[in-house]
Each structure stands twice: as C-alpha cells, then as structure tokens.
Design an enzyme around this catalytic site. Sequence first.
Site, PDB file in Angstrom:
ATOM      1  N   GLY A  76       0.604  -1.056   0.152  1.00 21.49           N
ATOM      2  CA  GLY A  76       0.175   0.265  -0.450  1.00 21.49           C
ATOM      3  C   GLY A  76       0.647   1.358   0.040  1.00 21.49           C
ATOM      4  O   GLY A  76      -0.094   2.056   0.080  1.00 21.49           O
ATOM      5  N   SER A  77       2.056   1.333  -0.836  1.00 21.02           N
ATOM      6  CA  SER A  77       3.074   2.294   0.009  1.00 21.02           C
ATOM      7  C   SER A  77       2.776   3.456  -1.684  1.00 21.02           C
ATOM      8  O   SER A  77       2.875   4.582  -1.212  1.00 21.02           O
ATOM      9  CB  SER A  77       4.532   1.894  -0.674  1.00 21.02           C
ATOM     10  OG  SER A  77       4.841   1.270  -2.287  1.00 21.02           O
ATOM     11  N   MET A  78       1.439   2.924  -2.764  1.00 22.36           N
ATOM     12  CA  MET A  78       1.056   4.254  -3.753  1.00 22.36           C
ATOM     13  C   MET A  78      -0.366   4.491  -3.697  1.00 22.36           C
ATOM     14  O   MET A  78      -0.227   4.950  -4.443  1.00 22.36           O
ATOM     15  CB  MET A  78       2.323   3.127  -4.352  1.00 22.36           C
ATOM     16  CG  MET A  78       3.606   3.942  -4.969  1.00 22.36           C
ATOM     17  SD  MET A  78       4.060   5.324  -5.077  1.00 22.36           S
ATOM     18  CE  MET A  78       3.015   5.984  -6.062  1.00 22.36           C
ATOM     19  N   LYS A 122       8.070   4.139  -7.347  1.00 21.15           N
ATOM     20  CA  LYS A 122       7.541   5.482  -6.321  1.00 21.15           C
ATOM     21  C   LYS A 122       7.160   6.437  -6.861  1.00 21.15           C
ATOM     22  O   LYS A 122       7.574   6.424  -7.948  1.00 21.15           O
ATOM     23  CB  LYS A 122       9.059   5.619  -5.470  1.00 21.15           C
ATOM     24  CG  LYS A 122       9.244   3.919  -4.551  1.00 21.15           C
ATOM     25  CD  LYS A 122       8.513   4.272  -3.467  1.00 21.15           C
ATOM     26  CE  LYS A 122       8.430   2.822  -2.465  1.00 21.15           C
ATOM     27  NZ  LYS A 122       7.981   2.888  -1.667  1.00 21.15           N
ATOM     28  N   HIS A 180       1.690   7.157  -0.087  1.00 20.21           N
ATOM     29  CA  HIS A 180       1.303   6.721   1.268  1.00 20.21           C
ATOM     30  C   HIS A 180       2.514   6.651   2.373  1.00 20.21           C
ATOM     31  O   HIS A 180       3.167   6.030   2.703  1.00 20.21           O
ATOM     32  CB  HIS A 180       1.002   5.395   1.597  1.00 20.21           C
ATOM     33  CG  HIS A 180      -0.386   4.941   2.439  1.00 20.21           C
ATOM     34  ND1 HIS A 180      -1.028   3.586   2.981  1.00 20.21           N
ATOM     35  CD2 HIS A 180      -0.115   5.330   4.102  1.00 20.21           C
ATOM     36  CE1 HIS A 180      -1.525   3.875   4.621  1.00 20.21           C
ATOM     37  NE2 HIS A 180      -0.950   4.748   4.754  1.00 20.21           N
TER      38      HIS A 180
END
Length: 238
Positions: A76-78, A122, A180
């Site tokens: 869920g980092s993006m 990223k 995120h």
Amino acid sequence: MNTEAQPTERDRSSRPSGSEEISDKEGPEERSRFALVSRIADWLPGGRITLTLLICLLFLLLLSTFVMQPFQIPSGSMERGLRIGDRVLVNKLAYRFGAEPRRGDVVVFDGTGHFGNADYIKRVVGVGGDRVVCCDKEGRLQVNGRSVDESTFLYPGDSASTVAFDVVVPDGTLFVLGDHRSASSDSRDHLGSPGGGMVPVGDVIGRADWIVWPVGHLTRLHRSGAYARVPAADGAHG
C-alpha cells in the site's frame, strides 16, 4: 435451365486460371515462404493453431522485454492512487531516447543494492542537483526552495514526512517517495545507507503509465503537476 454464361473453349485456353494468376504474382520467393510456414505448421502438434499461438507468445515476450511490461502492486505504499493487487503497465521506452525521469513521474526501478532485491514503484520527488528538504513551516516538502503542495496524491491524513531531512540529489540519481508516506519504505529510510537512499537513473525500468487491472481501476497515470513550479537546480544553488 442454367442461363449462366459459360466460357468457350477459346476463352479457357487464352486466359490463365485464377490459381495460375496468383502463382505468377507471388513469385518463387513468396511460394518458398508459404511452403516454409506450411512445413513448420505440419511439424508442430496442432498445426497452424499452435504456430499462431507461438507467434503471439513471441510477440508478447518482445513487447514485455522492450516496450511495455505489467507489474503488480505488492503493497500500500503508493495508495491512494495505486492499491494492493492493481496491475500497472510500465513504459520501458519512456527514458530510452535521451529523456530522463522528471519530478512527479511514478517509476518502477530495480532496488538491488540500495533498496532491496526486488522491483519498487515510487514517485520521483528530486532529480540530479535538486535540494530536497522536509519540511517548511506548513509541513510541506521543499524542492530547490519551492514548497510543494502534494495534496492531490498524498494519502489522506499523511504528512509530507515524519522524518526530517535536507539532501542534495547527486547527478544521475533520483530521490523517491511513496504517496502513502506512513506506509512507504523509500529514500528517507536509506539516507544513512550506501548511496544515501538515491536511485541510479540506470536502474529505472520505466514509467508507470496505466492501471490496467482490475478493469474497474482502469486509469491513465499522468505526471503530477505539483512540481511544475519548482525551479531548476542550478537556479536554486546559484
């Protein structure tokens, strides 16, 4: 009674048949090529169907290797833009003919040696020569002295960063962050590591241009305009 006009014997003898006309137009080179295809199809189990499938697979392999490649979003980092399980199409030609990643691009890169032994996705925040600082008095990221409003893509409730930093991006590298921020391992987490958390431009696989799966998430990914007013690095340090 059959009233269709029938050719006379003279007509038949003076005019070549349809097959003869095609044969003459094709010439020996075309006939040889078709004969080769027929021999390959006869040799393969399934004949022409198998041959067609193999050609399609070869085309997809070449497409994936040199032009567009699908990647699945593993974390869920993006978020909020890219969700876990989304599949994006990465344009592998975006930076192959003199163009380089720009601030706001979402890129996929090989993290081996500086992030981890995997591919990562990223957003580019700083390019070679940029000074990236967190944060200004309003908690916003600064690039070359210009505060950046990231609200259009930053995950709701997240700040620009809970980690303070002030870095100058070396030439030929990128400073990257996840959208995120509270759930992203990115350049901030590797500031003290070899390479300082910077991603070499040569390790960028391509630019993420489309979300293609699931169909309900089908979206064209555009470069964010949040960094459009950031001055050039030379102007910031002059």
